[in-house]
Design an enzyme around this catalytic site. Structure first.
Site, PDB file in Angstrom:
ATOM      1  N   GLY A 149       0.806  -1.207   0.000  1.00 24.73           N
ATOM      2  CA  GLY A 149       0.000   0.000   0.000  1.00 24.73           C
ATOM      3  C   GLY A 149       0.844   1.264   0.000  1.00 24.73           C
ATOM      4  O   GLY A 149       2.040   1.242   0.305  1.00 24.73           O
ATOM      5  N   CYS A 150       0.212   2.399  -0.339  1.00 24.27           N
ATOM      6  CA  CYS A 150       0.937   3.663  -0.478  1.00 24.27           C
ATOM      7  C   CYS A 150       1.459   4.180   0.862  1.00 24.27           C
ATOM      8  O   CYS A 150       2.638   4.522   0.991  1.00 24.27           O
ATOM      9  CB  CYS A 150       0.050   4.697  -1.160  1.00 24.27           C
ATOM     10  SG  CYS A 150      -1.570   4.945  -0.385  1.00 24.27           S
ATOM     11  N   TYR A 151       0.577   4.245   1.873  1.00 22.11           N
ATOM     12  CA  TYR A 151       1.040   4.654   3.193  1.00 22.11           C
ATOM     13  C   TYR A 151       2.111   3.703   3.710  1.00 22.11           C
ATOM     14  O   TYR A 151       3.093   4.116   4.341  1.00 22.11           O
ATOM     15  CB  TYR A 151      -0.129   4.649   4.192  1.00 22.11           C
ATOM     16  CG  TYR A 151      -1.058   5.832   4.143  1.00 22.11           C
ATOM     17  CD1 TYR A 151      -0.584   7.132   4.227  1.00 22.11           C
ATOM     18  CD2 TYR A 151      -2.436   5.643   4.073  1.00 22.11           C
ATOM     19  CE1 TYR A 151      -1.447   8.214   4.221  1.00 22.11           C
ATOM     20  CE2 TYR A 151      -3.324   6.719   4.057  1.00 22.11           C
ATOM     21  CZ  TYR A 151      -2.819   8.003   4.133  1.00 22.11           C
ATOM     22  OH  TYR A 151      -3.690   9.066   4.131  1.00 22.11           O
ATOM     23  N   ALA A 154       5.544   4.377   2.103  1.00 22.51           N
ATOM     24  CA  ALA A 154       6.144   5.609   2.606  1.00 22.51           C
ATOM     25  C   ALA A 154       6.709   5.425   4.007  1.00 22.51           C
ATOM     26  O   ALA A 154       7.805   5.903   4.326  1.00 22.51           O
ATOM     27  CB  ALA A 154       5.116   6.735   2.601  1.00 22.51           C
TER      28      ALA A 154
END
Length: 342
Positions: A149-151, A154
């Protein structure tokens, strides 16, 4: 490679098409979406793709997708639909790269975090997690790659790297806050993401479905607060983590620089420079910076990425490159061609 994009009318589907049509090793062989979009061309849905990709859109089904005989199928679809499609497609011989959360967690976690029973627990056993900066294991052989996932990307890429280096006090959970543009909520309209309604606002506090995924990627519990930002795309993530005794800024920077020196899509910024949305927007880079509060013995790690690229479609193409033995940044950095087979 013949590639198919399922869910081509969403934001991540759009970004995938842009990347794939410019990739020197890929032919986009089919586009699929829901029944309401079938019959349209992708240029009618996204005008910027007129003259770039001439393909029409077909209604998604295992039979129709399988008839393309693709080498790789990208699922930019809702979590439940990915869970339904991936295993039958993988058993037909295609490499399946799932951008949704349909194959990221153990089967028992799906009722709680995704509100459905997973239809193919065996697919979860066969799937491998797609976060290449932390591990390539299985990316070249697994029938299903579950793109992180994106979060999670990061937060976890820098945090897991430092944790694995033994720099943190493992008795204190890191605290993560990340702000994301509204494209992270998907393309279907929602009141809180409408132009006149969107605001800076925390949501899913300590209950977001990416929290267990971050904990899985890092290897220990974390606190996570996502925040909606009033802009279109990009994430800035800030993590506070207690350092082990005797660890200073030079140790943290050395660990990051050593880990990512040969990783073309990660940029460790110089001291005094900080990640920003504008610096990564429309790229597949992940930027990282760090500071250390020495009296508190605490690290502050900041990172940024484009949630639609490094946080989704770019990372999916990166996984595809590894899966098929290509340089992992091929098609993701303009002009990057190192090691391309003749």
């Amino acid at each position: 490679m013949r590639a198919v994009v399922v869910g081509c009318t969403g934001y991540t589907g759009r970004e995938l098409i842009k990347l794939l049509v410019g990739h020197p090793g890929v032919e986009v062989a089919g586009l699929f979406a829901s029944e309401r979009s079938a019959g349209a061309t992708i240029g009618e849905i996204f005008p910027e793709l007129r003259g770039v990709c001439p393909l029409g859109i077909h209604e998604a089904s295992v039979v129709a997708i399988g008839a393309i005989e693709a080498d790789v199928v990208f699922l930019a679809t809702p979590h439940g639909l990915s869970a339904e499609l991936a295993w039958p497609l993988a058993r037909s011989g295609a490499a399946v790269i799932d951008l949704s959360g349909g194959h990221r967690l153990p089967a028992g976690a799906y009722p709680k975090h995704y509100s459905f029973e997973h239809p193919y627990p065996e697919a979860l056993e066969a799937a491998v997690y797609g976060m290449p900066e932390l591990s390539h294991d299985g990316l070249d052989t697994s029938p299903i790659i579950a793109v992180a996932g994106c979060y999670v990307t990061a937060a976890s890429v820098p945090l897991a790297t430092l944790d694995r280096a033994g720099l943190f006090d493992c008795t204190i959970a890191p605290a993560i806050t990340a702000i994301s543009g509204v494209s992270g909520a998907g393309r279907p309209p929602k009141p809180h993401t409408a132009f006149c309604e969107v605001s800076v606002q925390p949501y899913g506090v300590l209950s977001h479905r990416h929290q267990p995924e971050i904990a899985m990627a890092v290897g220990r519990e974390v606190g996570f607060v996502p925040v909606l930002g009033p802009y279109d795309r990009g994430i800035v993530c800030t993590t506070h983590a207690q350092l082990a005794n005797g660890i200073g800024l030079s140790d943290v920077r050395k660990a990051l620089e050593s880990a990512f020196d040969q990783k073309p899509l990660v940029r460790v910024l110089p001291d005094g420079e900080w990640p920003s949305v504008n610096a990564v927007k429309h790229t597949s880079f992940l930027d990282i910076a760090v500071a250390v509060d020495e009296p508190m013995n605490r690290a502050v790690v900041c990172s940024s990425l484009d949630n639609l690229l490094k946080g989704a479609s770019g990372q999916a193409v990166q996984c595809m490159n590894i899966r098929f033995g290509l340089p992992e940044a091929l098609g993701l950095i303009p002009g990057f061609s190192e090691g391309v087979p003749a």
